[in-house]
Design a protein around this motif. Structure first.
Motif, PDB file in Angstrom:
ATOM      1  N   VAL A  35       0.850  -1.191   0.000  1.00 24.04           N
ATOM      2  CA  VAL A  35       0.000   0.000   0.000  1.00 24.04           C
ATOM      3  C   VAL A  35       0.884   1.239   0.000  1.00 24.04           C
ATOM      4  N   LEU A  36       0.477   2.259  -0.754  1.00 25.23           N
ATOM      5  CA  LEU A  36       1.189   3.536  -0.762  1.00 25.23           C
ATOM      6  C   LEU A  36       0.189   4.649  -0.489  1.00 25.23           C
ATOM      7  N   ALA A  53       3.976  14.233   0.914  1.00 27.86           N
ATOM      8  CA  ALA A  53       4.790  13.047   1.159  1.00 27.86           C
ATOM      9  C   ALA A  53       4.082  11.775   0.704  1.00 27.86           C
ATOM     10  N   ALA A  54       4.814  10.677   0.794  1.00 19.80           N
ATOM     11  CA  ALA A  54       4.262   9.354   0.519  1.00 19.80           C
ATOM     12  C   ALA A  54       4.802   8.382   1.557  1.00 19.80           C
ATOM     13  N   VAL A  55       3.979   7.433   1.935  1.00 17.19           N
ATOM     14  CA  VAL A  55       4.400   6.369   2.850  1.00 17.19           C
ATOM     15  C   VAL A  55       3.957   5.043   2.255  1.00 17.19           C
ATOM     16  N   GLY A  56       4.929   4.165   2.002  1.00 19.05           N
ATOM     17  CA  GLY A  56       4.629   2.849   1.464  1.00 19.05           C
ATOM     18  C   GLY A  56       4.933   1.774   2.490  1.00 19.05           C
ATOM     19  N   PHE A  57       4.141   0.698   2.472  1.00 22.94           N
ATOM     20  CA  PHE A  57       4.410  -0.412   3.397  1.00 22.94           C
ATOM     21  C   PHE A  57       3.950  -1.731   2.776  1.00 22.94           C
ATOM     22  N   ASP A  58       4.669  -2.769   3.146  1.00 24.02           N
ATOM     23  CA  ASP A  58       4.395  -4.097   2.621  1.00 24.02           C
ATOM     24  C   ASP A  58       4.696  -5.129   3.707  1.00 24.02           C
ATOM     25  N   LYS A  59       3.849  -6.141   3.821  1.00 25.01           N
ATOM     26  CA  LYS A  59       4.001  -7.195   4.822  1.00 25.01           C
ATOM     27  C   LYS A  59       4.142  -6.626   6.229  1.00 25.01           C
ATOM     28  N   GLY A  60       3.442  -5.514   6.467  1.00 28.07           N
ATOM     29  CA  GLY A  60       3.409  -4.925   7.796  1.00 28.07           C
ATOM     30  C   GLY A  60       4.560  -4.008   8.126  1.00 28.07           C
ATOM     31  N   THR A  63       8.202   0.566   3.884  1.00 31.47           N
ATOM     32  CA  THR A  63       9.221   0.421   2.834  1.00 31.47           C
ATOM     33  C   THR A  63       9.670   1.768   2.276  1.00 31.47           C
ATOM     34  N   TYR A  64       8.847   2.790   2.461  1.00 36.15           N
ATOM     35  CA  TYR A  64       9.222   4.132   1.993  1.00 36.15           C
ATOM     36  C   TYR A  64       8.504   5.172   2.848  1.00 36.15           C
ATOM     37  N   ALA A  65       9.203   6.246   3.195  1.00 35.89           N
ATOM     38  CA  ALA A  65       8.616   7.378   3.910  1.00 35.89           C
ATOM     39  C   ALA A  65       9.412   8.616   3.531  1.00 35.89           C
ATOM     40  N   GLY A  66       8.845   9.416   2.648  1.00 37.08           N
ATOM     41  CA  GLY A  66       9.579  10.584   2.187  1.00 37.08           C
ATOM     42  C   GLY A  66       8.769  11.376   1.185  1.00 37.08           C
ATOM     43  N   PRO A  67       9.431  12.252   0.404  1.00 34.37           N
ATOM     44  CA  PRO A  67       8.732  13.076  -0.586  1.00 34.37           C
ATOM     45  C   PRO A  67       8.028  12.218  -1.633  1.00 34.37           C
ATOM     46  N   LEU A  68       6.890  12.678  -2.101  1.00 37.78           N
ATOM     47  CA  LEU A  68       6.108  11.934  -3.076  1.00 37.78           C
ATOM     48  C   LEU A  68       6.863  11.743  -4.380  1.00 37.78           C
ATOM     49  N   ASN A  69       7.626  12.776  -4.758  1.00 41.04           N
ATOM     50  CA  ASN A  69       8.330  12.674  -6.038  1.00 41.04           C
ATOM     51  C   ASN A  69       9.475  11.657  -6.021  1.00 41.04           C
ATOM     52  N   ALA A 377       8.471   0.867  16.552  1.00 41.61           N
ATOM     53  CA  ALA A 377       7.308   1.757  16.664  1.00 41.61           C
ATOM     54  C   ALA A 377       7.746   3.157  17.076  1.00 41.61           C
ATOM     55  N   GLY A 378       6.789   4.088  17.018  1.00 39.63           N
ATOM     56  CA  GLY A 378       7.039   5.437  17.519  1.00 39.63           C
ATOM     57  C   GLY A 378       7.305   6.478  16.460  1.00 39.63           C
ATOM     58  N   SER A 379       7.657   6.062  15.245  1.00 39.60           N
ATOM     59  CA  SER A 379       7.904   7.009  14.164  1.00 39.60           C
ATOM     60  C   SER A 379       7.652   6.321  12.828  1.00 39.60           C
ATOM     61  N   VAL A 380       7.416   7.127  11.801  1.00 38.33           N
ATOM     62  CA  VAL A 380       7.148   6.604  10.462  1.00 38.33           C
ATOM     63  C   VAL A 380       8.467   6.588   9.700  1.00 38.33           C
ATOM     64  N   GLU A 381       9.214   5.502   9.856  1.00 37.26           N
ATOM     65  CA  GLU A 381      10.522   5.362   9.229  1.00 37.26           C
ATOM     66  C   GLU A 381      10.665   3.970   8.621  1.00 37.26           C
TER      67      GLU A 381
END
Length: 447
Positions: A35-36, A53-60, A63-69, A377-381
């Motif tokens: 999901v992104l 920004a964009a945040v991507g994650f897979d299998k919980g 996988t990505y947290a940063g600028p959309l571009n 946990a605790g931050s989106v990284e």
């Protein structure tokens, strides 16, 4: 005693007539595809803010947290959250959530054990994942909590859980991570002879309690060293205090109690100490800083401790702790039903000195660090659990907090709850009544 069949039938009919929507939602299914989230303002939790920004994650996992571009959308299910805000899931420390449902019904209360010294009691095995309160807490962005036993001198061990699970085993993030010690209150003589006699008896009991604690900690240190004749569950449960595997949470508010409790722990070789409550933390900030003691502050929405204090002292204490260089987290320590207000005590702290991102950190990353779960946990990284919330407005402001999505370990959780159901139900009721009122007549609905 015989119960008439008529009453049994009525009870069964009542139970089956309860609306399904009022029940606790079933836990979400495991994340099945990447999901992104794109277009939102990302509040990382460490003080950093990323616009568009964009945040991507897979299998919980993130996988990505940063600028959309800079995000790759290939293979991701893209969810457009433009104009909204992404935050780490908030973490509530020091809570009996899931251990206490209805105060007036004894069968729903399971937050303490009989006796005063219970280091071997495990709060997590009493955790009720079907609590009606849990969904109301998640709806405001609180996705994890520290299950904490109450009562006695040593209440037992706490555990960290995420708030979307079928049972306590599924919910556990970190089990038995600390032991909770309620430091005996110091007593102040009043000059009244009758009261002083009572206080003397209480002071004698306090001295006896401290002597009992001295013996317990000495015995536990010896037991941990391997010098034992038989198995002792109480002593065995304390072994982690002397290796750093567990923290000792000392519940104390008065400055002298804080100093006495911390010195006691240090004397007995306890590696990690956290002070909980800590209403006088600012008064002993130098001591806390010198001893590298973290604080879970529990008094933001409380009255001042003393008549001579500023009326807004509880509100500005988080800023003063930050200014003093103390590692601290915020705790909503009133009724468990109020844990949903955790973001708003952070908002109050932001209005009294902290900036918004510092206040957010006090209910996310700082809490994770104090509880020992900052690696997940605790931050989106990248690499951490995808436990995060999306809000259409400022999460820390009760006027604009509106959680539109919440993910726990990548699972898109159901945000419905009993309070939302009742709101919608009675909104429909009053709308219908208003439509039935003739033009020019005064409605008596709700009287």
């Amino acid at each position: 005693m015989r119960i008439h069949k008529r009453y049994i039938s009525a009870l069964v009919a009542l139970l089956f007539s309860m609306p399904v929507m009022a029940q606790v939602p079933a836990p979400a299914a495991k994340q099945s595809k990447p999901v992104l989230l794109k277009g939102a303002t990302l509040h990382v939790g460490n003080g950093q803010v990323i616009e568009n920004a964009a945040v991507g994650f897979d299998k919980g996992k993130i996988t990505y947290a940063g600028p959309l571009n800079g995000a790759s959308m290939s293979g991701y299910e893209v969810v457009d959250v433009s104009g909204q805000h992404i935050y780490p899931g908030l973490i509530q420390p020091n809570a009996a959530l899931g251990l206490n449902e209805v105060e007036s019904v004894r069968a729903t209360i399971d937050w303490r054990e009989i006796g005063d010294i219970n280091p071997n009691v495990r709060s997590v095995i009493a955790y009720n994942t079907d609590s009606d309160i849990i969904p109301t807490v998640r709806a405001n962005g609180v996705l994890m909590t520290q299950l904490t036993p109450l009562g006695g001198t040593i209440s037992g061990s706490s555990s960290i859980v995420q708030l979307d699970a079928w049972n306590w085993e599924d919910a556990v993030v970190k089990a038995d991570e600390g032991i909770h010690l309620n430091w005996p209150n110091m007593l102040i003589e009043t000059g009244n002879s009758r009261t002083d006699e009572r206080l003397k008896r209480m002071a004698d009991r306090r001295d006896e309690t401290i002597l009992e604690l001295e013996k317990l900690f000495r015995d536990a240190a010896v037991y941990k060293a391997g010098k034992r004749e038989s198995e002792n569950l109480k002593l065995a449960s304390m072994a982690g205090l002397f290796t750093g595997a567990q923290k000792l949470y000392i519940h104390a508010d008065y400055g002298k109690e804080i100093i006495e409790g911390v010195n006691f722990a240090k004397k007995h070789g306890v590696k990690e100490v956290v002070v909980v409550g800590a209403r006088d933390a600012v008064a002993v900030a130098d001591f806390l800083k010198a001893n590298n003691i973290s604080v879970i502050y529990s008094g933001v929405h409380a009255l001042p401790s003393r008549a001579e204090e500023d009326v807004d002292m509880p509100y500005k204490t988080p800023y003063l702790l930050h200014k003093a260089g103390i590692m601290f987290a915020l705790d909503y320590d009133l009724a468990i039903h109020g844990i949903r207000n955790l973001p708003f005590i952070a908002g109050t702290a932001a209005a009294y000195g902290l900036d918004k991102e510092q206040a957010l950190t006090a209910v996310t990353l700082n809490t994770a660090k104090i509880l020992g779960i900052e690696k997940q946990a605790g931050s989106v990284e990248v690499g951490k659990d995808a436990t995060l919330v999306v809000s259409s407005g400022d999460l820390l402001d009760m006027r604009t907090n509106n959680v539109t999505y919440a993910f726990i370990q990548g699972r898109n959780i159901d945000l419905n709850n009993k309070q939302k159901y009742l709101y919608e139900k009675f909104e429909e009721k009053y709308k219908a009544q208003q439509q039935q009122v003739p033009a020019g007549a005064t409605s008596s609905a709700g009287n």
